[in-house]
Design an enzyme around this catalytic site. Structure first.
Site, mmCIF file in Angstrom:
data_model
loop_
_atom_site.group_PDB
_atom_site.id
_atom_site.type_symbol
_atom_site.label_atom_id
_atom_site.label_comp_id
_atom_site.label_asym_id
_atom_site.label_seq_id
_atom_site.Cartn_x
_atom_site.Cartn_y
_atom_site.Cartn_z
ATOM 1 N N SER A 191 0.934 -1.146 -0.198
ATOM 2 C CA SER A 191 0.081 0.000 -0.036
ATOM 3 C C SER A 191 0.897 1.130 0.010
ATOM 4 C CB SER A 191 -0.878 0.038 1.254
ATOM 5 O OG SER A 191 -0.303 0.242 2.391
ATOM 6 N N GLY A 241 -9.064 -5.226 3.846
ATOM 7 C CA GLY A 241 -9.447 -6.302 2.852
ATOM 8 C C GLY A 241 -9.270 -5.828 1.387
ATOM 9 N N ALA A 242 -9.185 -4.286 1.138
ATOM 10 C CA ALA A 242 -9.080 -3.907 -0.095
ATOM 11 C C ALA A 242 -7.934 -4.230 -0.811
ATOM 12 C CB ALA A 242 -9.203 -1.992 -0.010
ATOM 13 N N GLY A 243 -6.668 -4.173 0.188
ATOM 14 C CA GLY A 243 -5.456 -4.470 -0.720
ATOM 15 C C GLY A 243 -5.397 -5.938 -0.971
ATOM 16 N N ASP A 244 -5.882 -6.722 -0.155
ATOM 17 C CA ASP A 244 -6.074 -8.213 -0.381
ATOM 18 C C ASP A 244 -6.675 -8.545 -1.691
ATOM 19 O OD1 ASP A 244 -4.727 -8.278 2.117
ATOM 20 O OD2 ASP A 244 -6.552 -8.802 3.217
ATOM 21 N N ASN A 268 -8.218 -3.768 -9.261
ATOM 22 C CA ASN A 268 -8.652 -2.071 -8.749
ATOM 23 C C ASN A 268 -10.212 -2.484 -8.595
ATOM 24 O OD1 ASN A 268 -6.395 -0.609 -8.626
ATOM 25 N ND2 ASN A 268 -6.744 0.394 -10.383
HETATM 26 N N1 LIG Z 1 -12.460 4.328 -1.702
HETATM 27 C C1 LIG Z 1 -11.980 3.327 -2.717
HETATM 28 N N2 LIG Z 1 -12.674 3.591 -3.793
HETATM 29 C C2 LIG Z 1 -12.377 2.771 -4.778
HETATM 30 N N3 LIG Z 1 -11.338 1.753 -4.891
HETATM 31 C C3 LIG Z 1 -10.486 1.685 -3.876
HETATM 32 C C4 LIG Z 1 -10.970 2.323 -2.496
HETATM 33 N N4 LIG Z 1 -10.087 2.125 -1.372
HETATM 34 C C5 LIG Z 1 -9.416 1.006 -2.201
HETATM 35 N N5 LIG Z 1 -9.782 0.809 -3.410
HETATM 36 C C6 LIG Z 1 -9.099 -0.186 -4.412
HETATM 37 O O1 LIG Z 1 -8.438 -1.092 -3.318
HETATM 38 C C7 LIG Z 1 -7.175 -1.175 -3.770
HETATM 39 C C8 LIG Z 1 -6.476 -1.541 -2.504
HETATM 40 O O2 LIG Z 1 -6.585 -0.322 -1.528
HETATM 41 P P1 LIG Z 1 -5.824 0.279 -0.471
HETATM 42 O O3 LIG Z 1 -6.379 0.991 0.517
HETATM 43 O O4 LIG Z 1 -4.508 0.827 -1.237
HETATM 44 O O5 LIG Z 1 -4.872 -1.097 0.106
HETATM 45 P P2 LIG Z 1 -4.947 -1.585 1.788
HETATM 46 O O6 LIG Z 1 -6.200 -2.102 2.162
HETATM 47 O O7 LIG Z 1 -3.783 -2.457 1.781
HETATM 48 O O8 LIG Z 1 -4.556 -0.272 2.258
HETATM 49 C C9 LIG Z 1 -6.633 0.198 -4.649
HETATM 50 O O9 LIG Z 1 -5.594 0.114 -5.295
HETATM 51 C C10 LIG Z 1 -8.038 0.563 -5.136
HETATM 52 O O10 LIG Z 1 -8.095 -0.287 -6.261
HETATM 53 O O1 LIG Z 2 -7.089 -4.299 4.818
HETATM 54 P P1 LIG Z 2 -5.628 -5.177 4.221
HETATM 55 O O2 LIG Z 2 -4.689 -4.295 4.644
HETATM 56 O O3 LIG Z 2 -5.928 -5.461 2.666
HETATM 57 O O4 LIG Z 2 -5.942 -6.452 4.901
HETATM 58 C C1 LIG Z 2 -6.038 -6.714 6.376
HETATM 59 C C2 LIG Z 2 -4.820 -7.101 7.295
HETATM 60 O O5 LIG Z 2 -3.973 -5.758 6.954
HETATM 61 C C3 LIG Z 2 -5.435 -7.266 8.543
HETATM 62 O O6 LIG Z 2 -4.224 -7.562 9.358
HETATM 63 C C4 LIG Z 2 -6.137 -8.294 8.550
HETATM 64 O O7 LIG Z 2 -6.841 -8.449 9.949
HETATM 65 C C5 LIG Z 2 -7.416 -8.171 7.689
HETATM 66 O O8 LIG Z 2 -8.637 -9.096 7.809
HETATM 67 C C6 LIG Z 2 -6.933 -7.902 6.369
HETATM 68 O O9 LIG Z 2 -6.350 -8.935 5.644
#
Ligand SMILES: Nc1ncnc2c1ncn2[C@@H]1O[C@H](COP(=O)(O)OP(=O)(O)O)[C@@H](O)[C@H]1O
Ligand SMILES: O=P([O-])([O-])O[C@@H]1[C@@H](O)[C@H](O)[C@@H](O)[C@H](O)[C@@H]1O
Length: 360
Positions: A191, A241-244, A268
């Protein structure tokens, strides 16, 4: 066309995927109160997306005797251990050394995944997606030996946990004990907050780096270039879980034969679908069918990784990329109706009605 020499796994059209990382229990808190408890862990979000995209996979995950969610892919149960638990606090503001929009605490920890826990067979793709420090350097080493292309979520490598209360902190990638393995990794996902703990310019010489930027989509960096991949709109209620899910969509797209920029769009898309729901997202079945149809159509129109036969992956946005994005965006418009929703694993348990709205 810009290409790089990433070999495609074994020249076989259907690729098997190994996911390595523990399931966990997530507890979401706001204003001092618990508002949801859900199944968590990158392994659960990625499995959810893979099932949605009809990608078959093997999962190596450990939980304790108290694991409480039904799942399609059974984890290894450790009778003497508890399941890893994370508490996510959404109202403590920004901290220097953690995720900007939440503070995470690991309050229980399950056993690590050892090399001997991994299956004794080869896989096309391996995904090192730990959340609680469960992936050991020797485990990642075995993965790079037995998988043709390894994808790593940096959170599996750089998390450290406060001795007293388990608060998740990040350490620099160089000091993580995994740095020497990076030249054998194909993709590293971080991220934007996590990317501050690595030298992207150095690491991109060895492996492709994908940095996600929340609502702004993601950026892909490789040795010879970089590109930004446009996001999809979402009404965010829970960023967990957005990143996952992004990584699940990205790898799922590659498994289906898309090139990197198109697969990142699928990433995305699944990231955006995930933030619209609390915990593990349910996907509308008609939406999924539309997405799979679009992916199949797209695969037919692009020079795909597995069928090109030249062992090269293209990083350049191919012709029709913007149209592919538009068609994925329009697939989100299909309406939801009762009975058309699929969820492959544990349901979140909502304890109060309110949901968290991430400040942008
Ligand atoms: N508010 C949002 N609106 C649209 N897409 C989103 C939003 N938040 C996350 N995403 C999508 O999910 C991906 C991962 O989100 P991010 O917040 O960067 O990861 P993490 O959950 O690891 O912090 C982004 O690259 C984007 O494609
Ligand atoms: O939000 P995200 O960074 O993609 O991923 C999250 C992890 O950072 C967190 O430790 C776990 O408890 C959540 O279930 C999810 O896997």
């Amino acid at each position: 066309m810009v290409t790089t020499t990433i070999p495609h796994p074994q020249n076989t059209p259907i690729q098997s995927v190994l996911i390595v990382g523990n399931y966990c229990h997530d507890v979401l808190l706001q204003g001092g109160a618990v508002f949801a408890e859900t199944l968590g862990g990158a392994a659960s979000f990625i499995s959810n997306v893979f099932t949605a995209l009809s990608v078959s996979f093997h999962l190596t995950s450990k939980v304790g005797f108290d694991f409480k969610y039904p799942v399609n892919h059974e984890p290894i149960v450790i009778p003497s251990s508890k399941t890893s638990v994370f508490h996510a606090y959404f109202d403590q503001g920004h901290t220097e050394n953690a995720h900007q929009d939440r503070v995470l605490k690991r309050v229980e920890v399950c056993d690590p995944i050892n090399p001997s826990d991994l299956p004794d067979k080869r896989f096309g793709f391996g995904m090192a997606v730990g959340v609680g420090g469960e992936i050991l350097p020797e485990t990642l080493e075995k993965m790079v030996e037995t998988c043709d292309a390894v994808f790593v979520d940096i959170q599996a490598l750089i998390r450290a946990f406060d001795k007293n209360d388990g608060t998740v902190k990040l350490v620099r990638l160089k000091e993580s004990g995994f740095y020497h393995l990076l030249p054998r990794v194909k993709f590293l996902k971080a991220s934007s907050e996590e990317a501050l703990f690595m030298d992207v310019e150095e690491v991109r010489q060895w492996c492709c780096v994908v940095v996600t930027h929340g609502k702004d989509g993601c950026e892909v960096y490789w040795k010879d270039g970089e590109m930004k991949i446009e996001p999809f709109g979402a009404n965010q209620v829970d960023p967990t879980g957005a990143g996952d899910s992004f990584l699940g969509g990205f790898v799922g797209g590659l498994v289906h034969g898309l090139v990197v920029p198109d697969a990142a769009l699928v990433g995305n898309l699944f990231g955006s679908l995930t933030v619209g729901q609390i915990g593990l997202p349910k996907f509308d079945l008609r939406l999924l069918q539309r997405i799979k149809d679009e992916v199949q159509r797209r695969k037919l129109h692009s020079t795909c990784w597995f069928e090109s036969g030249d062992d090269l992956i293209s990083f350049t946005k191919p012709a029709g990329h913007d149209e592919f994005r538009a068609s994925l965006a329009s697939s989100k418009l299909v309406s939801r109706s009762p009975g058309s929703v699929e969820q492959v694993t544990g349901q979140p348990k909502l304890l109060v009605g309110s949901v968290y709205d991430k400040p942008n």
